[in-house]
Design an enzyme around this catalytic site. Sequence first.
Site, PDB file in Angstrom:
ATOM      1  N   LYS A 136      34.417  44.686 -29.604  1.00  0.00           N
ATOM      2  CA  LYS A 136      33.605  45.115 -28.473  1.00  0.00           C
ATOM      3  C   LYS A 136      33.761  46.626 -28.319  1.00  0.00           C
ATOM      4  O   LYS A 136      34.864  47.112 -28.050  1.00  0.00           O
ATOM      5  CB  LYS A 136      34.032  44.400 -27.181  1.00  0.00           C
ATOM      6  CG  LYS A 136      33.636  42.942 -27.128  1.00  0.00           C
ATOM      7  CD  LYS A 136      33.814  42.376 -25.724  1.00  0.00           C
ATOM      8  CE  LYS A 136      33.258  40.969 -25.630  1.00  0.00           C
ATOM      9  NZ  LYS A 136      33.310  40.452 -24.237  1.00  0.00           N
ATOM     10  N   ASP A 160      31.096  37.515 -13.189  1.00  0.00           N
ATOM     11  CA  ASP A 160      30.027  37.178 -14.127  1.00  0.00           C
ATOM     12  C   ASP A 160      30.349  35.949 -14.971  1.00  0.00           C
ATOM     13  O   ASP A 160      29.803  35.785 -16.049  1.00  0.00           O
ATOM     14  CB  ASP A 160      29.765  38.388 -15.045  1.00  0.00           C
ATOM     15  CG  ASP A 160      28.435  38.299 -15.777  1.00  0.00           C
ATOM     16  OD1 ASP A 160      27.458  37.822 -15.176  1.00  0.00           O
ATOM     17  OD2 ASP A 160      28.374  38.709 -16.955  1.00  0.00           O
ATOM     18  N   GLN A 199      25.421  41.088 -25.171  1.00  0.00           N
ATOM     19  CA  GLN A 199      25.664  42.493 -25.455  1.00  0.00           C
ATOM     20  C   GLN A 199      26.181  42.705 -26.871  1.00  0.00           C
ATOM     21  O   GLN A 199      26.607  41.756 -27.542  1.00  0.00           O
ATOM     22  CB  GLN A 199      26.653  43.068 -24.437  1.00  0.00           C
ATOM     23  CG  GLN A 199      26.140  42.981 -23.018  1.00  0.00           C
ATOM     24  CD  GLN A 199      27.053  43.684 -22.037  1.00  0.00           C
ATOM     25  OE1 GLN A 199      27.579  44.745 -22.328  1.00  0.00           O
ATOM     26  NE2 GLN A 199      27.231  43.081 -20.867  1.00  0.00           N
ATOM     27  N   ASP A 217      29.706  45.497 -20.742  1.00  0.00           N
ATOM     28  CA  ASP A 217      31.097  45.065 -20.870  1.00  0.00           C
ATOM     29  C   ASP A 217      32.011  46.272 -21.045  1.00  0.00           C
ATOM     30  O   ASP A 217      31.651  47.258 -21.687  1.00  0.00           O
ATOM     31  CB  ASP A 217      31.252  44.142 -22.078  1.00  0.00           C
ATOM     32  CG  ASP A 217      30.771  42.730 -21.780  1.00  0.00           C
ATOM     33  OD1 ASP A 217      30.335  42.481 -20.644  1.00  0.00           O
ATOM     34  OD2 ASP A 217      30.828  41.882 -22.690  1.00  0.00           O
ATOM     35  N   ASP A 256      35.347  36.160 -22.601  1.00  0.00           N
ATOM     36  CA  ASP A 256      34.399  37.147 -22.040  1.00  0.00           C
ATOM     37  C   ASP A 256      34.903  37.737 -20.730  1.00  0.00           C
ATOM     38  O   ASP A 256      34.363  37.467 -19.655  1.00  0.00           O
ATOM     39  CB  ASP A 256      33.009  36.524 -21.850  1.00  0.00           C
ATOM     40  CG  ASP A 256      32.351  36.171 -23.173  1.00  0.00           C
ATOM     41  OD1 ASP A 256      32.621  36.882 -24.159  1.00  0.00           O
ATOM     42  OD2 ASP A 256      31.583  35.200 -23.223  1.00  0.00           O
ATOM     43  N   GLU A 315      33.927  28.024 -21.094  1.00  0.00           N
ATOM     44  CA  GLU A 315      34.117  27.348 -22.374  1.00  0.00           C
ATOM     45  C   GLU A 315      35.382  26.498 -22.335  1.00  0.00           C
ATOM     46  O   GLU A 315      36.360  26.860 -21.672  1.00  0.00           O
ATOM     47  CB  GLU A 315      34.227  28.370 -23.509  1.00  0.00           C
ATOM     48  CG  GLU A 315      32.933  29.110 -23.837  1.00  0.00           C
ATOM     49  CD  GLU A 315      32.668  30.304 -22.933  1.00  0.00           C
ATOM     50  OE1 GLU A 315      31.588  30.918 -23.061  1.00  0.00           O
ATOM     51  OE2 GLU A 315      33.537  30.625 -22.103  1.00  0.00           O
TER      52      GLU A 315
END
Length: 440
Positions: free
Chosen positions: A173, A335, A157, A192, A350, A340
């Site tokens: 974001k 989701d 996104q 998001d 995220d 990571e």
Amino acid sequence: MIRTSFYHIIILLCLSLVVYYSLNVYFINNLQSTVSQDGVNMGGHEALENAVEETKPILNKTQSTKSRSVQNAIIRKVMVLKPVFRNKNPKYIGIKQNLISCFLPKPYNLTSVWKTANSWPKLNEVFPIKDKSIGTVINAMGMESILRLKNSRRGTQLKLVLELAGSQFVLFKPSWYTREDIINGTVYSGKDRHNSEIVSFHLAAILNLRYTPIVAGRKISLRNNLQYADNDLRQTMPVINNQQCAYGVCHYCKSDETVCDDPITGTLEGAVLLTIPGKILKYRSPWQRTYKDQLKAEWEKDDNYCAPIRKQLHFDVLLDLIDAAIFDFLIQNGDRHHYETRENRLLLLDNGKGFGNPYIDHIDILAPLYQCCFIRRTTWERLLIFSGGALSETLEELNKLDLLYPLVTKDHYIALERRLLYIYSTVELCKEKFGNKIFK
């Protein structure tokens, strides 16, 4: 006389039992109405399944018997949790006050603020447990001038990379929704939510899961910063109805889906995330969804799914994934298809898919917890400190410190408290089966 009194006592006892069972039915039905009736699969776990072998399923008929049994067990256990899980623990007050003093925005020195922030990360700790410099970093992220602006192709996104004065890069974001918007559909539906990134940062600090990025709310003007955008980004920044807009380049970016400066304020609201230094590696989550309605993942079918996963992963990473599942369940982020790591420890990156719908709880996000049935003792003790409304109270106090407050509606705070009870009941069911050895 004695006989009459005896009958009166019997009648009162009978009435009390009627009231008791009536209230149980009411509360169970009330809890059931908050659970997703659409696509939730609890997987299966013998530890929880056996707790309600004789329970009549109360979820929809498309789920397996084992899935319904686990769901029923968690719901029923909530109704009989001990008062310690519903009362406030006075220990939270000191932690709340410390967090407020650390997160309160403060004046900063540009020559040192970014150096300080970039010196904090070690293993899976991104920011310290007690350091009032956190407030200086938050303030700088929200206020410092923008030198350059470009598109980030990372993820699916639109995200912008801002270079702030002092040569510090942050991710921006943008806002796609209002606070009142309800995201319907699957647990991963919608774009998001920038406010989710901010609130998740605050929540992680409360739960002492300090491996999220540092996040702050900010408003920027696309029009005023157009001169700082690189050529690639400028090509995706049209003017629509006299408003400066952008759609960027990413997997799901489309020219007909833009974010724009507000026509009244001339600014675009969003979240800025401080980049984390060091080498970050990405792995597929063992509890990844298929993202196909008719295709179940292996973890949704295998009752003993945790056993082989435990052999494949370092135990600390598996415990990190269980911490992440608890965190994701509270915010309702279903989701996390990848995770990571930095220095072989998990990062909570995220978190924008949280806080989409306060009226639905996708309990299958807790699969790592109820399938493995173990949890860090420190995580469990921290959860216990924030019982009885202390979690939402503390979160609200931290949210008030952000430039974009209010960040979520009251219904989302209510949902957090409800979901915390589900976590308590899940751990208690595991404890009934395996005892204290579930605490690691």
